[in-house]
Design a protein around this motif. Structure first.
Motif, mmCIF file in Angstrom:
data_model
loop_
_atom_site.group_PDB
_atom_site.id
_atom_site.type_symbol
_atom_site.label_atom_id
_atom_site.label_comp_id
_atom_site.label_asym_id
_atom_site.label_seq_id
_atom_site.Cartn_x
_atom_site.Cartn_y
_atom_site.Cartn_z
ATOM 1 N N ALA A 106 0.830 -1.212 0.000
ATOM 2 C CA ALA A 106 0.000 0.000 0.000
ATOM 3 C C ALA A 106 0.859 1.256 0.000
ATOM 4 O O ALA A 106 0.581 2.214 -0.722
ATOM 5 C CB ALA A 106 -0.937 -0.007 1.205
ATOM 6 N N ILE A 107 1.923 1.250 0.794
ATOM 7 C CA ILE A 107 2.819 2.413 0.840
ATOM 8 C C ILE A 107 3.475 2.623 -0.524
ATOM 9 O O ILE A 107 3.510 3.745 -1.044
ATOM 10 C CB ILE A 107 3.888 2.231 1.942
ATOM 11 C CG1 ILE A 107 3.232 2.300 3.319
ATOM 12 C CG2 ILE A 107 4.995 3.276 1.816
ATOM 13 C CD1 ILE A 107 4.116 1.848 4.457
ATOM 14 N N LEU A 108 3.957 1.544 -1.121
ATOM 15 C CA LEU A 108 4.577 1.663 -2.445
ATOM 16 C C LEU A 108 3.562 2.087 -3.504
ATOM 17 O O LEU A 108 3.900 2.825 -4.429
ATOM 18 C CB LEU A 108 5.257 0.353 -2.824
ATOM 19 C CG LEU A 108 6.498 0.003 -2.005
ATOM 20 C CD1 LEU A 108 7.055 -1.349 -2.433
ATOM 21 C CD2 LEU A 108 7.547 1.079 -2.100
ATOM 22 N N GLY A 109 2.323 1.634 -3.375
ATOM 23 C CA GLY A 109 1.280 2.056 -4.308
ATOM 24 C C GLY A 109 0.993 3.543 -4.207
ATOM 25 O O GLY A 109 0.824 4.227 -5.222
ATOM 26 N N ILE A 110 0.961 4.058 -2.992
ATOM 27 C CA ILE A 110 0.721 5.486 -2.784
ATOM 28 C C ILE A 110 1.891 6.311 -3.338
ATOM 29 O O ILE A 110 1.695 7.309 -4.035
ATOM 30 C CB ILE A 110 0.488 5.788 -1.290
ATOM 31 C CG1 ILE A 110 -0.838 5.170 -0.836
ATOM 32 C CG2 ILE A 110 0.517 7.286 -1.014
ATOM 33 C CD1 ILE A 110 -1.027 5.151 0.663
#
Length: 124
Positions: A106-110
Motif C-alpha cells: 500500500a505504501i509503495l502504491g501510494i
C-alpha cells in the motif's frame, strides 16, 4: 484460492512497468488499483483492538476494513482518520508477514501514484 491475491501480482507488474518506458497514465492507473486492493480487498486479519487489549484475528478484507463485526469496521476506519489513533493502526499493520507485505504494498502504491502524477506533469 490464488485469485484472492491478484493484487500482489499487480504490484509486481507495476514494479516491472516502472523500469520500462510506459506512459504515466498507465502507471497512475495501475498504482491506484494496487493501492485500493491493499486498502480494501487484500485478505488479512482484522487487527482491530479487542477488550483484552489484543488484536482481533478474524478474517477481513483490506487494511482499512474490519472483520464481520460491525464495531470492528468502524474502529478500523476511525483509526485511519483520527490522528490520535494512528499509533494503534500502525501497530496492527505489522502483526504478521502477510499484513506487513500488504502494508508495504500500500505504501509503495501510494508513492508510485504520486511519482506517476509528478511524471505526468514533468513530461507534459
Amino acid at each position: 484460492m490464488l485469485l484472492k491475491y491478484w493484487g500482489f501480482g499487480a504490484a509486481i507488474v507495476l514494479a516491472i512497468l516502472w523500469s520500462q518506458s510506459v506512459g504515466p497514465g498507465i502507471l497512475i492507473a495501475l498504482s491506484a488499483v494496487v493501492t485500493l486492493y491493499f486498502m480494501f480487498q487484500a485478505p488479512l486479519w482484522c487487527g482491530a483492538p479487542t477488550r483484552g487489549s489484543q488484536m482481533c484475528r478474524n478474517n477481513a478484507y483490506g487494511m482499512l476494513m474490519g472483520c464481520h463485526l460491525r464495531q470492528h469496521r468502524w474502529q478500523k476506519l476511525k483509526m485511519a482518520f483520527v490522528p490520535a489513533l494512528w499509533g494503534k493502526l500502525n501497530k496492527g499493520l505489522w502483526t504478521d508477514a502477510k499484513t506487513g507485505l500488504a502494508s508495504i504494498g500500500a505504501i509503495l502504491g501510494i508513492v508510485s501514484t504520486g511519482a506517476g502524477i509528478v511524471k505526468l506533469f514533468v513530461t507534459a
